[in-house]
Enzyme design. Structure first.
Site, PDB file in Angstrom:
ATOM      1  N   ASP A  85      55.143  42.186  24.423  1.00  0.00           N
ATOM      2  CA  ASP A  85      54.828  42.177  25.704  1.00  0.00           C
ATOM      3  C   ASP A  85      54.228  40.824  26.228  1.00  0.00           C
ATOM      4  OD1 ASP A  85      54.308  43.744  27.851  1.00  0.00           O
ATOM      5  OD2 ASP A  85      52.351  44.577  27.553  1.00  0.00           O
TER       6      ASP A  85
ATOM      7  N   GLY B  43      37.308  44.986  32.830  1.00  0.00           N
ATOM      8  CA  GLY B  43      38.767  45.261  33.243  1.00  0.00           C
ATOM      9  C   GLY B  43      39.387  46.384  32.510  1.00  0.00           C
TER      10      GLY B  43
ATOM     11  N   GLY C 216      46.717  47.257  29.149  1.00  0.00           N
ATOM     12  CA  GLY C 216      47.729  48.389  28.787  1.00  0.00           C
ATOM     13  C   GLY C 216      47.129  49.063  27.591  1.00  0.00           C
TER      14      GLY C 216
END
Length: 430
Positions: free
Chosen positions: A147, A25, A28
């Site tokens: 975040d 994957g 960010g």
């Protein structure tokens, strides 16, 4: 454990200790790989960190903070990675070596279930996330997340929630300042950012910033949805500072004991005034009392969700939808084996209903070019088998079976179908 052990520097892990790199994957802050550490004899996740200035000093400095252990609800940083992913032709890269979380993220779980988890598991997740965040905020100096969102909460084999990517937003912002650039995505995710971050260029993150994000995260766990789904980002950015919050009408407070208390906590966490938001210590005192009321149901909830995740049919049959043409009244031949549930995004169908679990899901939108495979049986009620990405016009008879990422299927007796095999999609590990 003495202070020296607690604050020891992370070990540097190189390619000679790793094998079987597999990209699983993108986060960010860079790409994520799975590999096996031959010395530790365990799978690990390698999170490559991309920085515009190319410097590794900030990574090493901040990773030393992230390496501090002590909470079972905070992702363990096993070391620093320096290598070329096993390929000598690639440039030298650096990143973090983390424990591999086999069950993906809370975001992936909500998508797979097409809705929220059973109440006992949802309350346990809320409590564990609060405990992890309280640990980070109790460090000296406090470590802010900046975040916090469902994709940054990962799940192990027992569905224990662990927080990841803590402190990385600050690292990314520091690195981007060095290059004179700014990437808005690196400073947090819009739907989970507090109003003060969206209304002032002089915004300075604080503990209250993480508490706000936790409140929105609680809403996602309770409803199984993504906040402000479908709204344009410019409108979200404008309306949050004016007081808009995720839709509370989707929550039925009478569904289970303790839900009203969790919603009250959620609303206090996303208070417009940062000074009025509770601390995470206050939060876990509330979630602990709620969880105690559902302690007996946790084992069953975890077992049911794990059964759904693992699947009681071949996990390669990722998405199957069957619809019968109204003109066909005769029943077709039985399909061998039970049909798997679909894996898709969170449901948008109003109030969450946990009476039946797992819930049916909407079909996936394919990401691959259309292909059609077609076969008719000699029995009443012909079958037309085709990929979901192609819809044929006109009247057709029989049963339509739409599927994606399928390795094989049998319809009736002595029938076969050739299917193009695709690479299997995996949960992201962050």
């Amino acid at each position: 454990m003495d202070a020296g052990q607690f604050c020891r520097r992370p070990e540097v892990v190189c390619d000679d200790s790793l094998q079987g790199f597999l990209k699983i994957g993108c986060g960010g802050f860079g790409e994520i790989y799975r590999a096996k550490h031959t010395g530790w004899v365990m799978d690990v996740a390698i999170k490559l960190l991309l920085y515009k200035d190319g410097s590794t000093s900030s990574i090493q400095r901040e990773a030393a903070l992230m390496f501090q252990g002590g909470s079972p609800y905070v992702m363990q940083i096993l070391g620093l990675y320096e290598g070329r992913l096993g390929e000598s032709r690639l440039p030298l890269q650096c990143g973090l070596v983390m424990e591999f979380m086999a069950k993906g993220s809370v975001s992936g779980l909500l998508q797979t279930l097409a809705g929220p988890p059973p109440w006992p598991l949802g309350f346990r997740m809320a409590h564990q996330i609060g405990l992890g965040m309280n640990f980070l905020h109790q460090l000296s100096p406090p470590l802010l997340h900046l975040d916090l969102k469902p994709s940054n909460v990962l799940l192990n084999d027992s569905l224990v929630a662990k927080i990841t990517d803590f402190g990385l937003s600050r690292m990314a912002l520091s690195a981007s300042r060095c290059s004179g650039e700014r990437d808005e995505d690196e400073g947090g995710t819009l739907s989970y950012m507090p109003p003060e971050a969206l209304q002032s260029v002089n915004y300075k993150p604080s503990k209250a910033s993480d508490v706000y994000s936790y409140g929105v995260l609680l809403w996602s766990i309770i409803t199984g949805k993504e906040p402000y789904s479908g709204a344009v980002s410019s409108l979200v950015r404008f309306r949050i500072p004016l007081g808009d919050r995720p839709d509370l009408t989707l929550i039925d407070l009478s569904e289970t004991e303790g839900l009203e208390g969790l919603v009250e906590l959620m609303r206090s966490c996303w208070d417009q005034d940062a000074q009025r938001r509770p601390s995470f210590l206050d939060c876990v005192n509330v979630t602990e009392r709620i969880l105690e009321k559902h302690q007996r149901g946790i084992s069953d909830a975890v077992r049911d969700v794990l059964k759904h995740l693992d699947g009681d049919v071949c996990s390669s049959l990722r998405s199957v939808q069957i619809s019968r043409n109204p003109q066909n009244r005769e029943r077709p031949q039985d399909v061998t084996g039970s049909l798997p549930k679909q894996e898709t995004g969170a449901s948008d169908s109003g109030t969450v209903n946990r009476d039946s679990f797992p819930r049916p899901a909407a079909p996936l939108t394919p990401l691959t070019p259309p292909r059609t495979t077609q076969r008719q049986t000699s029995t009443p009620g012909n079958f037309v088998v085709k990929e979901r990405s192609r819809r044929e016009s006109g009247n057709s008879t029989g049963v339509h079976i739409s599927m994606s990422n399928v390795l094989g299927v049998q319809i009736g007796n002595n029938n076969c179908m050739s299917v193009i095999q695709r690479s299997r999609q995996r949960h992201q590990t962050k």
